[in-house]
Motif scaffolding. Structure first.
Motif, PDB file in Angstrom:
ATOM      1  N   ARG B  47     -26.827  -9.281  -0.935  1.00  0.00           N
ATOM      2  CA  ARG B  47     -25.365  -9.366  -1.107  1.00  0.00           C
ATOM      3  C   ARG B  47     -24.644  -9.098   0.203  1.00  0.00           C
ATOM      4  O   ARG B  47     -23.616  -9.698   0.484  1.00  0.00           O
ATOM      5  CB  ARG B  47     -24.910  -8.379  -2.181  1.00  0.00           C
ATOM      6  CG  ARG B  47     -25.239  -8.858  -3.601  1.00  0.00           C
ATOM      7  CD  ARG B  47     -25.156  -7.714  -4.607  1.00  0.00           C
ATOM      8  NE  ARG B  47     -23.844  -7.075  -4.606  1.00  0.00           N
ATOM      9  CZ  ARG B  47     -22.795  -7.510  -5.283  1.00  0.00           C
ATOM     10  NH1 ARG B  47     -22.905  -8.579  -6.020  1.00  0.00           N
ATOM     11  NH2 ARG B  47     -21.649  -6.887  -5.224  1.00  0.00           N
ATOM     12  N   GLY B  51     -22.230 -11.674   2.270  1.00  0.00           N
ATOM     13  CA  GLY B  51     -20.834 -11.297   2.444  1.00  0.00           C
ATOM     14  C   GLY B  51     -20.158 -10.882   1.156  1.00  0.00           C
ATOM     15  O   GLY B  51     -18.939 -10.918   1.048  1.00  0.00           O
ATOM     16  N   LEU B  52     -20.943 -10.473   0.156  1.00  0.00           N
ATOM     17  CA  LEU B  52     -20.352 -10.126  -1.136  1.00  0.00           C
ATOM     18  C   LEU B  52     -19.997  -8.649  -1.230  1.00  0.00           C
ATOM     19  O   LEU B  52     -19.389  -8.225  -2.195  1.00  0.00           O
ATOM     20  CB  LEU B  52     -21.309 -10.502  -2.271  1.00  0.00           C
ATOM     21  CG  LEU B  52     -21.576 -12.006  -2.389  1.00  0.00           C
ATOM     22  CD1 LEU B  52     -22.546 -12.289  -3.521  1.00  0.00           C
ATOM     23  CD2 LEU B  52     -20.276 -12.770  -2.596  1.00  0.00           C
ATOM     24  N   ARG B  71     -13.879 -17.283   4.289  1.00  0.00           N
ATOM     25  CA  ARG B  71     -14.676 -17.404   3.078  1.00  0.00           C
ATOM     26  C   ARG B  71     -15.193 -18.822   2.868  1.00  0.00           C
ATOM     27  O   ARG B  71     -16.330 -19.044   2.475  1.00  0.00           O
ATOM     28  CB  ARG B  71     -13.856 -16.994   1.856  1.00  0.00           C
ATOM     29  CG  ARG B  71     -13.816 -15.512   1.646  1.00  0.00           C
ATOM     30  CD  ARG B  71     -12.795 -15.121   0.614  1.00  0.00           C
ATOM     31  NE  ARG B  71     -12.689 -13.678   0.576  1.00  0.00           N
ATOM     32  CZ  ARG B  71     -13.291 -12.908  -0.330  1.00  0.00           C
ATOM     33  NH1 ARG B  71     -14.003 -13.448  -1.269  1.00  0.00           N
ATOM     34  NH2 ARG B  71     -13.161 -11.602  -0.302  1.00  0.00           N
ATOM     35  N   ARG B  72     -14.332 -19.783   3.138  1.00  0.00           N
ATOM     36  CA  ARG B  72     -14.735 -21.174   2.923  1.00  0.00           C
ATOM     37  C   ARG B  72     -15.798 -21.602   3.929  1.00  0.00           C
ATOM     38  O   ARG B  72     -16.763 -22.280   3.576  1.00  0.00           O
ATOM     39  CB  ARG B  72     -13.521 -22.102   3.018  1.00  0.00           C
ATOM     40  CG  ARG B  72     -12.648 -22.069   1.772  1.00  0.00           C
ATOM     41  CD  ARG B  72     -11.292 -22.672   2.037  1.00  0.00           C
ATOM     42  NE  ARG B  72     -11.361 -24.088   2.319  1.00  0.00           N
ATOM     43  CZ  ARG B  72     -11.445 -25.025   1.382  1.00  0.00           C
ATOM     44  NH1 ARG B  72     -11.456 -24.677   0.118  1.00  0.00           N
ATOM     45  NH2 ARG B  72     -11.487 -26.290   1.698  1.00  0.00           N
ATOM     46  N   ARG B  74     -17.930 -19.627   5.371  1.00  0.00           N
ATOM     47  CA  ARG B  74     -19.154 -18.957   4.970  1.00  0.00           C
ATOM     48  C   ARG B  74     -19.811 -19.687   3.799  1.00  0.00           C
ATOM     49  O   ARG B  74     -21.021 -19.859   3.755  1.00  0.00           O
ATOM     50  CB  ARG B  74     -18.839 -17.509   4.591  1.00  0.00           C
ATOM     51  CG  ARG B  74     -20.067 -16.649   4.423  1.00  0.00           C
ATOM     52  CD  ARG B  74     -19.687 -15.280   3.924  1.00  0.00           C
ATOM     53  NE  ARG B  74     -19.163 -15.359   2.564  1.00  0.00           N
ATOM     54  CZ  ARG B  74     -18.241 -14.524   2.079  1.00  0.00           C
ATOM     55  NH1 ARG B  74     -17.743 -13.583   2.832  1.00  0.00           N
ATOM     56  NH2 ARG B  74     -17.827 -14.673   0.836  1.00  0.00           N
ATOM     57  N   ALA B  75     -18.968 -20.128   2.843  1.00  0.00           N
ATOM     58  CA  ALA B  75     -19.501 -20.789   1.656  1.00  0.00           C
ATOM     59  C   ALA B  75     -20.180 -22.114   2.000  1.00  0.00           C
ATOM     60  O   ALA B  75     -21.012 -22.600   1.252  1.00  0.00           O
ATOM     61  CB  ALA B  75     -18.385 -21.013   0.637  1.00  0.00           C
ATOM     62  N   THR B  80     -25.524 -18.751  -2.720  1.00  0.00           N
ATOM     63  CA  THR B  80     -26.213 -17.646  -3.371  1.00  0.00           C
ATOM     64  C   THR B  80     -26.480 -17.963  -4.838  1.00  0.00           C
ATOM     65  O   THR B  80     -25.613 -18.503  -5.519  1.00  0.00           O
ATOM     66  CB  THR B  80     -25.349 -16.366  -3.310  1.00  0.00           C
ATOM     67  OG1 THR B  80     -24.996 -16.116  -1.950  1.00  0.00           O
ATOM     68  CG2 THR B  80     -26.093 -15.175  -3.863  1.00  0.00           C
ATOM     69  N   GLY B 100     -20.025 -26.192  -7.349  1.00  0.00           N
ATOM     70  CA  GLY B 100     -20.642 -25.948  -6.051  1.00  0.00           C
ATOM     71  C   GLY B 100     -19.912 -26.629  -4.910  1.00  0.00           C
ATOM     72  O   GLY B 100     -20.070 -26.258  -3.749  1.00  0.00           O
ATOM     73  N   ARG B 101     -19.111 -27.631  -5.229  1.00  0.00           N
ATOM     74  CA  ARG B 101     -18.368 -28.347  -4.183  1.00  0.00           C
ATOM     75  C   ARG B 101     -17.085 -27.637  -3.789  1.00  0.00           C
ATOM     76  O   ARG B 101     -16.333 -28.130  -2.929  1.00  0.00           O
ATOM     77  CB  ARG B 101     -18.054 -29.775  -4.637  1.00  0.00           C
ATOM     78  CG  ARG B 101     -19.285 -30.614  -4.955  1.00  0.00           C
ATOM     79  CD  ARG B 101     -20.216 -30.751  -3.783  1.00  0.00           C
ATOM     80  NE  ARG B 101     -19.617 -31.467  -2.662  1.00  0.00           N
ATOM     81  CZ  ARG B 101     -20.172 -31.568  -1.471  1.00  0.00           C
ATOM     82  NH1 ARG B 101     -21.327 -30.995  -1.227  1.00  0.00           N
ATOM     83  NH2 ARG B 101     -19.569 -32.227  -0.505  1.00  0.00           N
ATOM     84  N   THR B 102     -16.806 -26.500  -4.414  1.00  0.00           N
ATOM     85  CA  THR B 102     -15.543 -25.791  -4.171  1.00  0.00           C
ATOM     86  C   THR B 102     -15.194 -25.594  -2.687  1.00  0.00           C
ATOM     87  O   THR B 102     -14.053 -25.813  -2.299  1.00  0.00           O
ATOM     88  CB  THR B 102     -15.554 -24.432  -4.901  1.00  0.00           C
ATOM     89  OG1 THR B 102     -15.766 -24.678  -6.290  1.00  0.00           O
ATOM     90  CG2 THR B 102     -14.260 -23.672  -4.725  1.00  0.00           C
ATOM     91  N   PRO B 103     -16.171 -25.212  -1.835  1.00  0.00           N
ATOM     92  CA  PRO B 103     -15.788 -24.989  -0.432  1.00  0.00           C
ATOM     93  C   PRO B 103     -15.301 -26.252   0.277  1.00  0.00           C
ATOM     94  O   PRO B 103     -14.768 -26.156   1.388  1.00  0.00           O
ATOM     95  CB  PRO B 103     -17.074 -24.471   0.218  1.00  0.00           C
ATOM     96  CG  PRO B 103     -18.071 -24.284  -0.839  1.00  0.00           C
ATOM     97  CD  PRO B 103     -17.559 -24.816  -2.112  1.00  0.00           C
ATOM     98  N   GLN B 155     -23.601 -27.055  -2.955  1.00  0.00           N
ATOM     99  CA  GLN B 155     -22.779 -26.404  -1.941  1.00  0.00           C
ATOM    100  C   GLN B 155     -23.114 -26.925  -0.542  1.00  0.00           C
ATOM    101  O   GLN B 155     -22.341 -26.736   0.391  1.00  0.00           O
ATOM    102  CB  GLN B 155     -23.028 -24.897  -2.015  1.00  0.00           C
ATOM    103  CG  GLN B 155     -21.775 -24.060  -1.971  1.00  0.00           C
ATOM    104  CD  GLN B 155     -22.086 -22.600  -2.281  1.00  0.00           C
ATOM    105  OE1 GLN B 155     -22.723 -22.290  -3.288  1.00  0.00           O
ATOM    106  NE2 GLN B 155     -21.647 -21.697  -1.432  1.00  0.00           N
TER     107      GLN B 155
END
Lengths: 355, 259
Positions: B47, B51-52, B71-72, B74-75, B80, B100-103, B155
C-alpha cells in the motif's frame, strides 16, 4: 453486443422517464376540484411559450386555474421530487448503503427543530402573521433551510473531528448523533408549546404550497447547482462503489469526491425541505426502483432518478389534493402509502440482486 | 531503470510502527514476491508503494518520487489489486473493467471509444468476454479474480501490485491465475510486486523474494536464498522441509516428531 443493448435499454428508460414526467405533469394540471381536458391544458401550457398561439377552448377562469394556480404547484412538485430522488441516489452511492436517504445527515432533524422553534415562538410574524394557506409563519422556509444546512455542517464537523482516518461510517454515526440531539430539542420545544403541535405536525408530514411562483423561484438556483454537480460527478460515484483504495489507486481523491457530492446533495435536500417540509420515501424508493429496473450504474441511476422522482411527486401531489377533496392529505402520507406497495411490487417482479 | 526503488520506508498506524525502515528494489520486468508471517507488514508495504497510505522514506516509481506524481499520473504507472476488493452490487463485468480506464478519462468526462476498446481487448485476452454482461457478484472466486486483474490491466500501468492474488482460490485456480499473471508480464513487459502467502507457489513464480518480519527486511534474494529451513524456522516459527523442485525450492510443512 451487450454494450449496444445496454445503451439502447438506457435510452429506452430515459424516454420512459420523460414520458412519465409529461403525463404526471399534465394530469396534475388537468385534474383537481375542476377537471379540464388534458389536451386543452397541454395547449395552454404551450401558449406560455412566446410566439405560440393555440386555441385551447378554455375560458379565462380555466386558463388562470391552469397557469396561475396549478402550474406553479406542479413545477414545484417536479423540482422537489427530482431533488429528493437525486440526493437519495447520491447518498446511497457515497455511503455504499442502500438504506441511506437524503435526511440521513441531520437534514430532517435540523429543519424540524428550526421550524418547531419558529412556530412555537412565532418568530418573524406579527400576532396574526403567517402564510394564509398553511397557517405557518412566513419565516418557516428560511428556518427550515438554515436548520437543515446547520445540522449537516454540525454532522460534518463531528465526523471529521475524529482525525484524518475517517470512514463514511463515521459520518453516518455523527449524523445519527446530531439527529438524536436535535430531535430531543424539538421534542422538548413541542412539549413546552403544545398549541404548536398541530402546525409542526402538518409541516413534518410535508406539503406543497399553492401560493404562486415564489417557492419555485426560491429553490430553482439550488436545484440547478445540485443537479449540475451530481450529474457531472456521477461517474465518480461508480468509481467510489469499488472501494476507497481502488478509487484512490484509479487516480481519484475519494474523500474529496465524497464531500463534494454530499455537500451538493445536502444543499438540494435542504432547499427541498424548506419549501415542502419532510417528504419521506421519495429519496429511498425512487433510486432503488430505478436501480432494480435499469441497472446499478450511477450514470443511469442519477439521471433516471431525476425524471422518475419528479414524475412520482407530481403524481402523489395530485392524489394528495384530489382524493379527499376539498381537504388535502399530507403528501408525505401519500408517498409512503403508494410508494411502499409499489416498491414491494418492483422487488418481487425483478430478479433479485444482492444488496 | 528500476520500477520500484524504496529506501527506509517507515509507516506508523495508530501509534504502532508497522514498517521500520524497509528497503526494496524491483527491476523493470521483474516479479518480486513479498513474503513474511502474519503482521509482518507485507500489505502495508504494498500500500505504501501504491501510494495508498502516507509513508516516511523515499519511494520512487520508474525513477520519479511518488510525491512528485499526481494521483492520475500515479494511476497510469501503478495498478493495484487489493486482497479482497469490494464487489459492487449489480455492476456488470464490462462496466467494472471499464472503471480501470478512469485515469485516462478527463474529470467529469466520459469514456472514449479507445477506452471502450481497451476494456474489450483486456476482456478478450483474459477470456472473459463471455462474462461481459454478467453481474460481477454472480461469478465464482476464480472468475472474479480474473476480472479484478482485468480491471487493473485496463489501467495500462506498467507496474502491477497484487496483494495476495490467490487467497480465496483452490490450488488449480491459484496456478491458473498466477500463470496468467506471468504470461501477461511477458506479453506486456509488466513488473509485478506481489505479497504471497503460499511459499512454494511464491518460489515457483517469483524472480526474487523479500522476507519481511516485524516491519523489517529479514532476507532478500532468489527463492533459493530466501526459502531456507533456517530462515523460515526463525521468522515463521515453522517446522518445514525445503525440497529441491524442478524450478526452485518447495516448502513442505512437517509435523514435529517430538509430539
Amino acid at each position: 453486443m451487450t454494450k449496444i443493448s445496454a445503451r439502447e435499454r438506457r435510452a429506452g428508460w430515459i424516454v420512459a422517464g420523460v414520458v412519465s414526467v409529461v403525463v404526471a405533469a399534465l394530469a396534475g394540471l388537468a385534474f383537481g376540484p375542476v377537471n379540464l381536458p388534458p389536451g386543452s391544458v397541454a395547449a395552454e401550457v404551450l401558449n406560455l411559450v412566446p410566439g405560440v398561439h393555440i386555441h385551447s377552448g378554455l375560458d379565462e377562469r380555466e386558463i388562470a386555474i391552469v397557469t396561475q394556480i396549478r402550474l406553479p404547484r406542479v413545477v414545484l412538485a417536479l423540482l422537489v421530487g427530482a431533488m429528493l430522488a437525486l440526493a437519495g441516489g447520491c447518498y446511497q452511492g457515497v455511503f455504499r448503503n442502500p438504506l441511506a436517504d437524503p435526511h440521513l445527515l441531520g437534514v430532517a432533524a435540523g429543519a424540524g427543530l428550526a421550524v418547531t422553534a419558529v412556530i412555537a415562538f412565532r418568530i418573524g410574524t406579527g400576532r396574526a402573521g403567517g402564510d394564509v394557506t398553511s397557517g405557518l409563519p412566513l419565516t418557516t422556509p428560511v428556518a427550515a433551510f438554515l436548520g437543515a444546512v446547520g445540522a449537516v455542517l454540525l454532522t460534518y464537523l463531528l465526523g471529521v473531528s475524529g482525525g484524518r482516518d475517517r470512514s463514511p461510517a463515521t459520518l453516518i454515526l455523527a449524523g445519527v448523533a446530531v439527529s438524536a440531539f436535535l430531535a430531543a430539542g424539538q421534542t422538548y420545544l413541542m412539549q413546552r408549546n403544545v398549541d404548536a403541535i398541530r402546525e409542526v405536525y402538518s409541516w413534518l408530514l410535508g406539503r406543497l404550497a399553492t401560493a404562486g411562483w415564489h417557492d419555485v423561484l426560491v429553490i430553482l438556483p439550488y436545484a440547478v447547482v445540485t443537479g449540475a454537480v451530481l450529474l457531472l460527478f456521477r461517474r465518480e460515484l461508480d468509481v467510489l462503489s469499488v472501494g476507497d483504495d481502488e478509487a484512490s489507486s484509479l487516480g481519484l481523491h475519494p474523500q474529496r469526491s465524497r464531500y463534494i457530492l454530499l455537500a451538493a446533495a445536502s444543499l438540494g435536500t435542504a432547499a427541498a425541505v424548506s419549501v415542502s417540509g419532510l417528504i419521506g420515501f421519495v429519496g429511498i424508493i425512487v433510486p432503488h426502483t430505478v436501480r432494480l429496473l435499469a441497472g446499478a450504474s450511477y450514470r443511469v441511476i442519477l439521471p433516471l432518478s431525476v425524471l422518475f422522482g419528479a414524475a412520482f411527486l407530481a403524481f402523489t401531489d395530485l392524489v394528495a389534493r384530489t382524493v379527499a377533496s376539498p381537504a388535502e392529505i399530507p403528501i408525505g402520507v401519500v408517498t409512503a402509502f403508494f410508494g411502499a406497495p409499489f416498491f414491494v411490487l418492483v422487488l418481487r417482479t425483478t430478479k433479485r440482486i444482492s444488496a | 531503470m528500476n520500477a520500484v526503488e524504496a529506501l527506509g520506508v517507515r509507516v506508523t498506524l495508530g501509534g504502532a510502527t508497522i514498517l521500520d525502515g524497509v528497503d526494496l528494489t524491483v527491476a523493470a520486468g521483474e516479479w518480486v514476491a513479498v513474503i513474511g508471517p502474519n503482521g509482518a507488514g507485507k500489505s502495508t508495504m504494498l500500500r505504501a508503494v501504491g501510494g495508498l497510505l502516507p509513508a516516511a522514506g523515499a519511494i520512487s516509481i520508474f525513477g520519479t518520487r511518488t510525491e512528485a506524481l499526481s494521483r492520475r499520473q500515479r494511476a497510469r504507472l501503478v495498478a493495484t489489486v487489493a486482497q479482497s476488493p469490494v464487489v459492487p452490487a449489480g455492476m456488470a463485468v464490462f462496466d467494472y473493467v471499464l472503471l480501470g480506464r478512469t485515469p485516462y478519462i478527463p474529470p467529469l468526462g466520459r469514456e472514449s471509444a479507445a477506452d471502450l476498446a481497451a476494456a474489450g481487448e483486456v476482456l478478450a485476452q483474459l477470456d472473459l468476454h463471455r462474462f461481459a454482461g454478467r453481474q460481477l457478484a454472480t461469478l465464482s472466486g476464480g472468475e472474479r479474480q480474473r476480472v479484478f486483474l482485468a480491471r487493473a490491466l485496463a489501467q495500462g500501468a506498467p507496474l502491477l501490485l497484487l496483494d495476495e492474488p490467490t487467497t480465496a482460490l483452490d490450488i488449480g485456480h491459484q496456478q491458473e491465475v498466477l500463470d496468467l499473471v506471468d504470461e501477461l508480464r511477458r506479453d506486456r513487459g509488466l513488473t509485478v510486486l506481489a505479497t504471497m502467502h503460499d511459499l512454494s507457489i511464491a518460489g515457483e513464480y517469483a524472480d526474487r523474494m523479500v522476507l519481511l518480519a516485524s516491519g523489517r527486511v529479514a532476507a532478500s534474494g532468489t527463492p533459493r536464498e530466501v526459502l531456507t529451513e533456517e530462515l523460515l524456522a526463525t521468522h515463521y516459527g515453522a517446522r518445514v522441509r525445503v525440497i529441491e523442485g524442478d524450478r526452485g525450492p518447495l516448502v513442505v510443512p512437517v509435523r514435529s516428531s517430538m509430539l
